[in-house]
Design a protein around this motif. Sequence first.
Motif, PDB file in Angstrom:
ATOM      1  N   MET A 230       0.840  -1.188   0.000  1.00 31.10           N
ATOM      2  CA  MET A 230       0.000   0.000   0.000  1.00 31.10           C
ATOM      3  C   MET A 230       0.884   1.250   0.000  1.00 31.10           C
ATOM      4  SD  MET A 230      -1.980  -2.529   0.798  1.00 31.10           S
ATOM      5  CE  MET A 230      -1.348  -3.044   2.387  1.00 31.10           C
ATOM      6  N   MET A 231       0.522   2.220  -0.842  1.00 27.86           N
ATOM      7  CA  MET A 231       1.267   3.473  -0.927  1.00 27.86           C
ATOM      8  C   MET A 231       0.402   4.606  -0.385  1.00 27.86           C
ATOM      9  SD  MET A 231       1.619   6.534  -2.822  1.00 27.86           S
ATOM     10  CE  MET A 231       1.043   6.286  -4.499  1.00 27.86           C
ATOM     11  N   LEU A 232       0.957   5.376   0.571  1.00 30.10           N
ATOM     12  CA  LEU A 232       0.267   6.530   1.132  1.00 30.10           C
ATOM     13  C   LEU A 232       1.002   7.787   0.681  1.00 30.10           C
ATOM     14  CD1 LEU A 232      -0.569   4.100   2.969  1.00 30.10           C
ATOM     15  CD2 LEU A 232      -0.762   5.754   4.844  1.00 30.10           C
ATOM     16  N   LEU A 233       0.293   8.673   0.014  1.00 30.96           N
ATOM     17  CA  LEU A 233       0.836   9.969  -0.383  1.00 30.96           C
ATOM     18  C   LEU A 233       0.264  11.008   0.580  1.00 30.96           C
ATOM     19  CD1 LEU A 233       2.250  12.007  -2.207  1.00 30.96           C
ATOM     20  CD2 LEU A 233       0.301  11.865  -3.778  1.00 30.96           C
ATOM     21  N   LYS A 234       1.140  11.616   1.424  1.00 28.77           N
ATOM     22  CA  LYS A 234       0.684  12.538   2.460  1.00 28.77           C
ATOM     23  C   LYS A 234       1.187  13.952   2.183  1.00 28.77           C
ATOM     24  CE  LYS A 234       0.363   9.152   6.210  1.00 28.77           C
ATOM     25  NZ  LYS A 234       0.753   8.845   7.611  1.00 28.77           N
ATOM     26  N   ASP A 235       0.308  14.933   2.470  1.00 24.66           N
ATOM     27  CA  ASP A 235       0.725  16.330   2.341  1.00 24.66           C
ATOM     28  C   ASP A 235       1.453  16.766   3.608  1.00 24.66           C
ATOM     29  OD1 ASP A 235      -1.223  16.780   4.259  1.00 24.66           O
ATOM     30  OD2 ASP A 235      -2.717  17.503   2.814  1.00 24.66           O
ATOM     31  N   ASP A 236       1.827  18.047   3.674  1.00 22.70           N
ATOM     32  CA  ASP A 236       2.630  18.500   4.811  1.00 22.70           C
ATOM     33  C   ASP A 236       1.850  18.568   6.118  1.00 22.70           C
ATOM     34  OD1 ASP A 236       1.075  20.604   4.060  1.00 22.70           O
ATOM     35  OD2 ASP A 236       2.718  21.938   3.521  1.00 22.70           O
ATOM     36  N   THR A 237       0.521  18.340   6.080  1.00 18.22           N
ATOM     37  CA  THR A 237      -0.276  18.275   7.318  1.00 18.22           C
ATOM     38  C   THR A 237      -0.431  16.843   7.800  1.00 18.22           C
ATOM     39  OG1 THR A 237      -2.421  18.036   6.193  1.00 18.22           O
ATOM     40  CG2 THR A 237      -1.577  20.275   6.514  1.00 18.22           C
ATOM     41  N   GLY A 238       0.078  15.880   7.022  1.00 17.47           N
ATOM     42  CA  GLY A 238      -0.054  14.478   7.383  1.00 17.47           C
ATOM     43  C   GLY A 238      -1.301  13.820   6.839  1.00 17.47           C
ATOM     44  N   GLN A 239      -2.071  14.562   6.052  1.00 11.87           N
ATOM     45  CA  GLN A 239      -3.297  14.031   5.479  1.00 11.87           C
ATOM     46  C   GLN A 239      -2.962  13.149   4.268  1.00 11.87           C
ATOM     47  OE1 GLN A 239      -6.386  14.540   6.713  1.00 11.87           O
ATOM     48  NE2 GLN A 239      -7.354  13.261   5.157  1.00 11.87           N
ATOM     49  N   THR A 240      -3.559  11.955   4.202  1.00 15.97           N
ATOM     50  CA  THR A 240      -3.350  11.047   3.065  1.00 15.97           C
ATOM     51  C   THR A 240      -4.281  11.434   1.925  1.00 15.97           C
ATOM     52  OG1 THR A 240      -2.707   9.212   4.497  1.00 15.97           O
ATOM     53  CG2 THR A 240      -3.425   8.656   2.267  1.00 15.97           C
ATOM     54  N   LEU A 241      -3.711  11.611   0.737  1.00 16.10           N
ATOM     55  CA  LEU A 241      -4.514  11.932  -0.440  1.00 16.10           C
ATOM     56  C   LEU A 241      -5.092  10.643  -1.002  1.00 16.10           C
ATOM     57  CD1 LEU A 241      -2.178  14.527  -2.210  1.00 16.10           C
ATOM     58  CD2 LEU A 241      -3.980  14.920  -0.525  1.00 16.10           C
ATOM     59  N   VAL A 242      -6.430  10.590  -1.118  1.00 14.31           N
ATOM     60  CA  VAL A 242      -7.121   9.390  -1.606  1.00 14.31           C
ATOM     61  C   VAL A 242      -7.869   9.746  -2.887  1.00 14.31           C
ATOM     62  CG1 VAL A 242      -8.785   7.570  -1.085  1.00 14.31           C
ATOM     63  CG2 VAL A 242      -7.377   8.549   0.750  1.00 14.31           C
ATOM     64  N   PRO A 243      -7.449   9.213  -4.031  1.00 13.55           N
ATOM     65  CA  PRO A 243      -8.152   9.518  -5.292  1.00 13.55           C
ATOM     66  C   PRO A 243      -9.523   8.849  -5.338  1.00 13.55           C
ATOM     67  CG  PRO A 243      -6.518   7.827  -5.656  1.00 13.55           C
ATOM     68  CD  PRO A 243      -6.349   8.277  -4.241  1.00 13.55           C
ATOM     69  N   SER A 244     -10.371   9.325  -6.239  1.00 17.18           N
ATOM     70  CA  SER A 244     -11.706   8.750  -6.377  1.00 17.18           C
ATOM     71  C   SER A 244     -11.651   7.322  -6.909  1.00 17.18           C
ATOM     72  CB  SER A 244     -12.561   9.618  -7.314  1.00 17.18           C
ATOM     73  OG  SER A 244     -11.930   9.746  -8.579  1.00 17.18           O
ATOM     74  N   VAL A 245     -10.593   7.018  -7.668  1.00 21.14           N
ATOM     75  CA  VAL A 245     -10.424   5.667  -8.212  1.00 21.14           C
ATOM     76  C   VAL A 245      -9.051   5.153  -7.808  1.00 21.14           C
ATOM     77  CG1 VAL A 245     -10.298   4.247 -10.299  1.00 21.14           C
ATOM     78  CG2 VAL A 245     -11.907   6.167 -10.187  1.00 21.14           C
ATOM     79  N   GLY A 246      -9.000   3.974  -7.189  1.00 19.65           N
ATOM     80  CA  GLY A 246      -7.732   3.355  -6.859  1.00 19.65           C
ATOM     81  C   GLY A 246      -7.389   3.355  -5.387  1.00 19.65           C
ATOM     82  N   GLY A 247      -7.943   4.284  -4.613  1.00 15.74           N
ATOM     83  CA  GLY A 247      -7.657   4.332  -3.193  1.00 15.74           C
ATOM     84  C   GLY A 247      -8.492   3.335  -2.408  1.00 15.74           C
ATOM     85  N   GLY A 248      -8.260   3.268  -1.094  1.00 10.98           N
ATOM     86  CA  GLY A 248      -9.027   2.351  -0.262  1.00 10.98           C
ATOM     87  C   GLY A 248      -8.555   2.413   1.172  1.00 10.98           C
ATOM     88  N   ARG A 249      -8.854   1.358   1.956  1.00  9.34           N
ATOM     89  CA  ARG A 249      -8.487   1.313   3.363  1.00  9.34           C
ATOM     90  C   ARG A 249      -7.880  -0.045   3.691  1.00  9.34           C
ATOM     91  NH1 ARG A 249     -10.927   5.531   6.083  1.00  9.34           N
ATOM     92  NH2 ARG A 249     -11.019   4.514   8.123  1.00  9.34           N
ATOM     93  N   PHE A 250      -6.972  -0.070   4.675  1.00 10.23           N
ATOM     94  CA  PHE A 250      -6.378  -1.317   5.149  1.00 10.23           C
ATOM     95  C   PHE A 250      -6.131  -1.197   6.650  1.00 10.23           C
ATOM     96  CE2 PHE A 250      -2.857   1.465   4.787  1.00 10.23           C
ATOM     97  CZ  PHE A 250      -1.784   0.944   5.487  1.00 10.23           C
ATOM     98  N   LYS A 251      -5.897  -2.350   7.287  1.00  7.06           N
ATOM     99  CA  LYS A 251      -5.690  -2.384   8.728  1.00  7.06           C
ATOM    100  C   LYS A 251      -4.224  -2.097   9.037  1.00  7.06           C
ATOM    101  CE  LYS A 251      -9.668  -3.609  10.674  1.00  7.06           C
ATOM    102  NZ  LYS A 251     -10.295  -2.863  11.792  1.00  7.06           N
ATOM    103  N   LEU A 252      -3.994  -1.117   9.906  1.00  8.55           N
ATOM    104  CA  LEU A 252      -2.655  -0.765  10.345  1.00  8.55           C
ATOM    105  C   LEU A 252      -2.681  -0.624  11.854  1.00  8.55           C
ATOM    106  CD1 LEU A 252       0.255  -0.037   9.606  1.00  8.55           C
ATOM    107  CD2 LEU A 252      -0.466   2.347   9.379  1.00  8.55           C
ATOM    108  N   ASN A 253      -1.999  -1.544  12.539  1.00  7.46           N
ATOM    109  CA  ASN A 253      -2.017  -1.569  14.013  1.00  7.46           C
ATOM    110  C   ASN A 253      -3.442  -1.636  14.549  1.00  7.46           C
ATOM    111  OD1 ASN A 253       0.816  -1.340  14.070  1.00  7.46           O
ATOM    112  ND2 ASN A 253       0.685   0.892  13.938  1.00  7.46           N
ATOM    113  N   GLY A 254      -4.288  -2.404  13.858  1.00  6.84           N
ATOM    114  CA  GLY A 254      -5.656  -2.601  14.295  1.00  6.84           C
ATOM    115  C   GLY A 254      -6.609  -1.481  13.927  1.00  6.84           C
TER     116      GLY A 254
END
Length: 309
Positions: A230-254
């Motif tokens: 999984m690739m996370l692209l984050k801006d300088d605020t730490g927010q992950t950019l999620v495109p309308s197509v291709g993004g999603g969610r996964f379990k990280l430390n529960g």
Amino acid sequence: MTTEQKQDKRRVIVIGFILVLVLLNVVLIYMIIQNKNSEIDKQKTLRAQQKESYETNLNNLSRRLKQEIARSKQDGEENQKYQDSLLKVLKEVEGERDNLKASKTFTQKQMQYYKLKIAAYEELLIRKDSLMRKFKATIARQSEQMTDLRKKNNEVLEQVGKTKEEISQYKKRFAKAGVLKAENITINRVNRRGKEKGGGSYRERNIDKLKIYFTLADNKAAKIGQKSIMMLLKDDTGQTLVPSVGGGRFKLNGTATSYTAAQSFLFDNSQQTLVFNYINTNKDLGKGKFTIELYSEGERIGTGSFTIR
């Protein structure tokens, strides 16, 4: 002999000569037609023989594919992707064979088509056979390495009277050693003309797409098989950019965590190079510093960064 008789004799000779020429032309035309018909029949025979030969080649390809599928099933689930690819090729080959059998005519164009098609299938089988041998060799090598590791592990456990907690911690470290590691992370920008540029610092107006390259480090403790990253692209605020197509969610430390993009692949410990693409469709990338984080099996395996000015 009178003049009139002489003229009649000449007319008879001329007429006879003309008749001979006509007869010779008729014979010549007949021979040409016969030769042409003979050539046509010869071509039909050759095409029929070639058609039969191509049908035999396609049948042989089908038989070899079925044998390879049967062999690959003996290796278990780790070969499922390989089996699926073989089944797809088998379906195409049998389709081509059935179409050829159903064809009433066999033209020169069809002959050339099947010649190239069969050659392509032969080359594909050779490549797949080579890939499978390499894959099996990697699995065998990995199995030997894991056996050595387990042997050393058992020797250590026998020599040192570890407590249950120490054993548990040792097993966790051993399992963590098998986590992938991403190296040489490179983030390039691609402009609207398709021109790619590296460096890590880019002008905002020149970014139409990002290409993230990285290499998986050699890891003999990592298990060969299907992996996901999984690739996370984050801006300088730490927010992950999620495109309308291709993004999603996964379990990280529960915790359910958003990701920008993901991909699955067959890990073979050959220090593979992988690529993620991020299309800047909505011009989500503004100015600032951005971070790339890569995760696999619940662990962060690499980070990278770039700036937009």
